[in-house]
Design a protein around this motif. Structure first.
Motif, PDB file in Angstrom:
ATOM      1  N   UNK A 276      -9.656 -18.924  -0.081  1.00  0.00           N
ATOM      2  CA  UNK A 276      -9.426 -17.598   0.485  1.00  0.00           C
ATOM      3  C   UNK A 276      -8.797 -17.671   1.878  1.00  0.00           C
ATOM      4  N   UNK A 277      -9.258 -18.569   2.718  1.00  0.00           N
ATOM      5  CA  UNK A 277      -8.743 -18.682   4.083  1.00  0.00           C
ATOM      6  C   UNK A 277      -7.259 -19.041   4.061  1.00  0.00           C
ATOM      7  N   UNK A 278      -6.869 -19.980   3.226  1.00  0.00           N
ATOM      8  CA  UNK A 278      -5.459 -20.380   3.132  1.00  0.00           C
ATOM      9  C   UNK A 278      -4.602 -19.215   2.653  1.00  0.00           C
ATOM     10  N   UNK A 279      -5.104 -18.447   1.711  1.00  0.00           N
ATOM     11  CA  UNK A 279      -4.362 -17.298   1.198  1.00  0.00           C
ATOM     12  C   UNK A 279      -4.170 -16.268   2.306  1.00  0.00           C
ATOM     13  N   UNK A 280      -5.230 -15.958   3.022  1.00  0.00           N
ATOM     14  CA  UNK A 280      -5.136 -14.973   4.105  1.00  0.00           C
ATOM     15  C   UNK A 280      -4.184 -15.463   5.192  1.00  0.00           C
ATOM     16  N   UNK A 281      -4.255 -16.728   5.536  1.00  0.00           N
ATOM     17  CA  UNK A 281      -3.327 -17.276   6.534  1.00  0.00           C
ATOM     18  C   UNK A 281      -1.887 -17.149   6.060  1.00  0.00           C
ATOM     19  N   UNK A 282      -1.638 -17.423   4.794  1.00  0.00           N
ATOM     20  CA  UNK A 282      -0.293 -17.292   4.243  1.00  0.00           C
ATOM     21  C   UNK A 282       0.188 -15.841   4.297  1.00  0.00           C
ATOM     22  N   UNK A 283      -0.696 -14.913   3.925  1.00  0.00           N
ATOM     23  CA  UNK A 283      -0.335 -13.500   3.981  1.00  0.00           C
ATOM     24  C   UNK A 283       0.002 -13.080   5.410  1.00  0.00           C
ATOM     25  N   UNK A 284      -0.835 -13.509   6.362  1.00  0.00           N
ATOM     26  CA  UNK A 284      -0.577 -13.160   7.755  1.00  0.00           C
ATOM     27  C   UNK A 284       0.738 -13.759   8.235  1.00  0.00           C
TER      28      UNK A 284
END
Length: 150
Positions: A111-119
């Motif tokens: 989840x953290x990697x996905x959110x970082x990518x989205x940001x």
């Protein structure tokens, strides 16, 4: 992860809950989430709002708990209707996100990697403005290329 069937441009007046419901329904129709997902998103949004003020523009990343998710996927709303969201850091304040990215994250994804990518994609106002004007196929490609899913 991203599909043209789950990217919507909202141009007509719509409530925030109806917008979220339409995004959630598209994830359910695709078999990515359980029938409890929509209620989970609406409940979480009421308690922990997801509007994010990026200083030059705003986004929203609504989501809910893993137990409502079958497989990782996303639904995207281009907000030309002016739907407002409460801010995550200042719940008493409202923002009007340009893009709403509803996340359905399965427990086996980072989840953290996905959110970082989205940001990384959504923090840039010019990229967001370009995304809002692209064809749906272009939007799918941009999101797919940008979001890391492990």
């Amino acid at each position: 992860m991203f599909s043209a069937d789950r990217i919507f441009t909202f141009t007509q007046t719509i409530s925030r809950d109806d917008l979220l419901g339409q995004l959630a329904t598209s994830l359910y129709t695709a078999g990515l989430v359980k029938d409890s997902f929509k209620a989970g998103v609406l409940q979480r949004e009421a308690q922990y709002p997801t509007g994010i003020d990026m200083e030059t523009h705003s986004i929203a990343i609504p989501h809910t708990e893993f137990e409502h998710v079958n497989h990782t996927g996303f639904a995207v709303g281009i907000n030309q209707a002016g739907v407002q969201f409460h801010r995550t850091d200042e719940p008493g304040e409202l923002v009007t996100p340009d893009i709403i990215v509803m996340m359905a994250i399965a427990p086996d994804c980072e989840k953290v990697a996905i959110i970082q990518s989205l940001f990384g994609l959504l923090a840039d106002k010019e990229r967001v403005q370009a995304l809002c004007k692209m064809s749906v196929a272009g939007q799918v490609k941009e999101f797919t290329d940008a979001v890391v899913t492990r």
